[in-house]
Design a protein around this motif. Structure first.
Motif, PDB file in Angstrom:
ATOM      1  N   TRP A 162       3.594   4.153  -6.870  1.00 30.88           N
ATOM      2  CA  TRP A 162       4.199   4.178  -5.551  1.00 30.88           C
ATOM      3  C   TRP A 162       5.456   5.016  -5.492  1.00 30.88           C
ATOM      4  O   TRP A 162       6.162   5.065  -4.512  1.00 30.88           O
ATOM      5  N   PHE A 214       3.870   6.187   5.773  1.00 34.66           N
ATOM      6  CA  PHE A 214       5.319   5.997   5.813  1.00 34.66           C
ATOM      7  C   PHE A 214       5.897   6.364   7.174  1.00 34.66           C
ATOM      8  O   PHE A 214       6.807   5.710   7.676  1.00 34.66           O
ATOM      9  N   LEU A 226       5.302   3.618   9.605  1.00 33.19           N
ATOM     10  CA  LEU A 226       6.175   2.471   9.340  1.00 33.19           C
ATOM     11  C   LEU A 226       7.615   2.794   9.740  1.00 33.19           C
ATOM     12  O   LEU A 226       8.327   1.931  10.267  1.00 33.19           O
ATOM     13  N   SER A 278       9.912   0.795  12.385  1.00 34.60           N
ATOM     14  CA  SER A 278      11.150   0.152  11.941  1.00 34.60           C
ATOM     15  C   SER A 278      12.330   0.425  12.871  1.00 34.60           C
ATOM     16  O   SER A 278      13.338  -0.268  12.812  1.00 34.60           O
ATOM     17  N   LEU A 322      11.816   1.737   0.914  1.00 31.53           N
ATOM     18  CA  LEU A 322      10.490   1.221   0.542  1.00 31.53           C
ATOM     19  C   LEU A 322      10.259   1.394  -0.961  1.00 31.53           C
ATOM     20  O   LEU A 322       9.667   0.524  -1.621  1.00 31.53           O
ATOM     21  N   ASP A 323      10.707   2.522  -1.453  1.00 30.14           N
ATOM     22  CA  ASP A 323      10.581   2.786  -2.884  1.00 30.14           C
ATOM     23  C   ASP A 323      11.311   1.723  -3.696  1.00 30.14           C
ATOM     24  O   ASP A 323      10.793   1.177  -4.683  1.00 30.14           O
ATOM     25  N   SER A 353       9.490  -1.536  -3.569  1.00 31.28           N
ATOM     26  CA  SER A 353       8.303  -1.490  -4.432  1.00 31.28           C
ATOM     27  C   SER A 353       8.689  -1.710  -5.886  1.00 31.28           C
ATOM     28  O   SER A 353       8.025  -2.448  -6.609  1.00 31.28           O
ATOM     29  N   HIS A 399       4.079  -2.757   1.591  1.00 38.66           N
ATOM     30  CA  HIS A 399       4.879  -2.085   2.620  1.00 38.66           C
ATOM     31  C   HIS A 399       4.509  -2.567   4.020  1.00 38.66           C
ATOM     32  O   HIS A 399       5.369  -2.759   4.872  1.00 38.66           O
ATOM     33  N   HIS A 400       3.225  -2.767   4.235  1.00 36.30           N
ATOM     34  CA  HIS A 400       2.797  -3.219   5.559  1.00 36.30           C
ATOM     35  C   HIS A 400       3.213  -4.670   5.830  1.00 36.30           C
ATOM     36  O   HIS A 400       3.274  -5.088   6.979  1.00 36.30           O
ATOM     37  N   LEU A 417       6.070  -5.956   5.078  1.00 36.77           N
ATOM     38  CA  LEU A 417       7.522  -6.094   5.207  1.00 36.77           C
ATOM     39  C   LEU A 417       7.950  -6.242   6.667  1.00 36.77           C
ATOM     40  O   LEU A 417       7.274  -5.769   7.576  1.00 36.77           O
ATOM     41  N   LEU A 461       9.804  -4.695   8.834  1.00 34.23           N
ATOM     42  CA  LEU A 461      10.369  -3.349   8.815  1.00 34.23           C
ATOM     43  C   LEU A 461      11.580  -3.205   9.726  1.00 34.23           C
ATOM     44  O   LEU A 461      12.587  -2.604   9.357  1.00 34.23           O
TER      45      LEU A 461
END
Lengths: 386, 286
Positions: free
Chosen positions: B5, B17, B20, B24, B40-41, B44, B61-62, B64, B66
């Motif tokens: 990731w 991304f 998202l 956000s 996000l990184d 992860s 990620h989905h 979260l 956001l």
């Protein structure tokens, strides 16, 4: 009655005092309380909590603060849960009653063409999708899911008073009333399930199958005409009750022991949440499918991070929703799934989905544990918050 | 080995991304797509194993929160509009939650003020930027839930030791907390069998038992903790307790005791060493 030996308490305390390693941070504890962790993380946090009194206390305080901050919503949720239990107990009894009339119908009528005509796949609308969709693993997920054998001696709550049989009836879209001939005496019972014309669009086909449904029971149900009439009325009442949750037989399982069975997506498929006995005590809601009239169930592993609470289907369209506002859609009876992000502008659905109404394939309505209402009039592409 | 990731360059960034990022509302708070991708990184790295697949990363990620994540990080970056939004949404809730946790007005205010200070950030990094506690929010749960949990953790850390001194005797008398010093001598085989039976229990079942028998929480409290119905916890406590007892007896028999001796070892002095589970189950919520 089991007693609790003090030696066990002592050893638990000793293990706890010896095993406090790294504490989960507030993110994980908050996500644990909101059931937003995947199974692996949840197990790890549970293991720590079992050993760490401080973290248990932190979690309990945080949850208590939430309950005090939202007393009305909390009460509403509790009431809804009790209401849900009461409703489904009634539905269980009504389902069993409906089974009796179904026996008569099944025996007297040749395999009804309605089942075939009801499952015409709905063509996807041509407009480009607005809601975000993420393609999920295809059918091999389902193929790898474990099969769960439903024990015959496990009754639906409450136990059906009549032999377990299946009821298959075509249900028109919710705005249409059930044809008046649906209440004619059983002497004309063939007309009850035979469609006058093939439906113009996929109709919701509802099936209620107690887990112990036995094929031979179909032969045993040559019900009397008067009895059949009552049972048809009961089936209508059942559908009316079901409408209270979403105008379709939407499976909801906020409590694992619930055995709510959803509508069919195709003639041989039943959808549910934790319907199989093996999943009855599972705290996490898992979507399950049965292709043998409820005798065995297979888990459909859509997402490990989501605890599913509702599933609904109409024709080949299947919808499943759960914690974190997660909504999944299969346009082809469960072969392929997409994750749908329900949002409108900056507002995004993040609460737990507890009810899905998909009686009309194009009109999807969602209710959440926090009282939000969302709907889509174009098959899930655009959403409106109410 | 580089994780699946890792996002180093725009062209390597997963295509979702951008979606998202749009959801956000990070742009409104001055977060760039690159900033957002970095967040996000970071999330992860914190939660996924190094060999996680892109699919697992996408699922994380989905899942979260956001919008709340972007708001919190923008606040941590010192974005004024973000702070205004944060205060309007959460300030009142923060003080209410502190009141519910501490129960005493002065302590509640101190608790909330202290957290508010941490959120704003009084310390500075080497480059002169404030270090805000909001930078540690990762969007796994709701921001409101995170705030409540941080408050609760601070409260337990600061005040628990004092409360322990005050309430220790009471807890012992209530049978709620069993300290090591209060142990009764036991057959080593019994200890081994009990330890093994406890270890074999699933984590959540151990959590239920610890909450019920060690902490003395009510069924309703445990049910809220696990987001299930109270009756489910009641059934599970009974089932787990019965199952645990069988496991212990089996373990004792494997260690050379006959069935009767195993039962007797477990019973020991019933008057002193057992608690009636039925009575506990029937306890009303305090």
């Amino acid at each position: 009655m089991a007693e609790w030996p003090k030696i066990v308490q002592q050893r638990m305390a000793r293990q706890a005092s010896a095993g406090n390693a790294e504490h989960p941070d507030a993110n994980l504890l908050a996500a644990f309380a909101e059931r937003a962790l995947v199974e692996r993380e949840r197990a790890a946090v549970s293991a720590h909590l079992a050993q760490c009194a401080d973290c248990r206390e932190s979690l309990a305080l945080a949850i208590a603060a939430q309950s005090e901050a939202e007393p009305v919503a909390d009460r509403a949720t509790t009431i809804a849960k009790h209401h849900w239990f009461a409703e489904w107990r009634w539905v269980g009894a009504a389902a069993a009653a409906c089974c009796v009339i179904a026996v008569a119908l099944q025996v007297q009528v040749q395999p009804p063409p309605v089942e075939r005509t009801s499952y015409t796949a709905a063509p996807p609308a041509a407009s480009p999708p607005v809601a975000e969709k993420q393609t999920i693993q295809p059918a091999q997920q389902v193929a790898s899911a474990r099969k769960l054998k439903v024990e015959r001696d496990q009754p639906v709550e409450p136990p059906p008073p009549a032999p377990s049989v299946a009821m298959v009836q075509e249900q028109k879209p919710p705005e249409e009333k059930v044809p008046s001939d649906a209440t004619t005496p059983a002497g004309n019972s063939a007309a009850l399930i035979r469609p006058l014309e093939p439906p113009a669009q996929p109709a919701l086909t509802t099936t209620i199958l107690p887990s112990a449904a036995e094929p031979e029971a179909f032969q045993a149900g040559t019900a009397e005409a008067g009895q059949a009439k009552k049972e048809v009325a009961a089936s209508q009442a059942l559908r009316s009750r079901a409408s209270a949750f979403g105008q379709g037989m939407v499976a909801r399982a906020p409590v694992p022991s619930a055995r709510a069975i959803s509508a069919l997506s195709k003639p041989s498929a039943l959808w549910s949440i934790n319907a199989s006995p093996a999943m009855a005590e599972n705290l996490r809601g898992v979507v399950e499918r049965s292709t043998d009239a409820g005798k065995t169930w297979e888990a459909v592993p859509l997402s490990e991070s989501v605890s599913f609470r509702a599933v609904a289907s109409a024709g080949s369209q299947v919808w499943a929703g759960g914690t974190g506002g997660a909504l999944f859609h299969s346009p082809d009876g469960g072969a392929h799934w997409e994750r749908i992000t329900v949002s409108e502008g900056n507002a995004r659905l993040t609460a737990t989905i507890v009810n899905i109404n998909a009686a009309d394939p194009n009109v999807i309505k969602i209710a959440t544990s926090s009282g939000e209402r969302w709907s889509s009039a174009d098959g899930g592409r655009q959403w409106t918050r109410h | 080995m580089e994780s699946a990731w890792t996002v180093a360059e725009d062209r390597q960034r997963p295509p979702y991304f951008a979606d998202l990022y749009a959801k956000s509302c990070g742009e409104k708070y001055g977060l760039s797509l690159q900033d957002f991708a970095g967040i996000l990184d970071e999330v992860s790295r914190q939660y996924l194993p190094k060999d996680a697949t892109p699919g697992e990363a996408a699922e994380l990620h989905h899942s979260l929160r956001l919008e709340e994540l972007a708001l919190a990080r923008a606040c941590a970056n010192g974005c004024e509009p973000a702070w205004e939004c944060f205060l309007s949404r959460y300030r009142q809730k923060l003080y209410e939650a502190a009141g519910a946790i501490a129960r005493e007005e002065s302590i509640a205010r101190e608790l909330a003020d202290s957290l508010y200070t941490d959120l704003f950030g009084t310390r500075q990094s080497e480059d002169g930027r404030r270090i805000s506690k909001l930078a540690s929010y990762t969007g796994r749960g709701s921001l409101e839930g995170w705030l409540r949990t941080v408050l609760a953790q601070n409260y337990v850390n600061r005040y628990r030791s004092q409360r322990r001194l005050v309430g220790f005797d009471d807890k012992i008398q209530a049978g709620r907390q069993c300290e090591a010093g209060a142990e009764v001598p036991a057959d080593p085989r019994l200890e081994q069998a009990v330890d093994r039976a406890l270890v074999e229990l699933p984590a959540e079942e151990r959590l239920i038992l610890a909450s019920y028998y060690l902490d003395g929480r009510t069924l309703a409290e445990i049910a809220r903790m696990l987001s299930v119905h109270e009756s489910t916890i009641s059934r599970r406590v009974e089932r787990i307790t019965a199952s645990l007892r069988k496991r212990i007896v089996r373990g004792l028999r494997e260690r050379g005791m006959d069935a009767r001796a195993a039962e007797e070892a477990l019973e020991a002095d019933v008057r002193d060493l057992t608690l009636d589970v039925r009575a506990r189950l029937q306890e009303k919520k305090e």
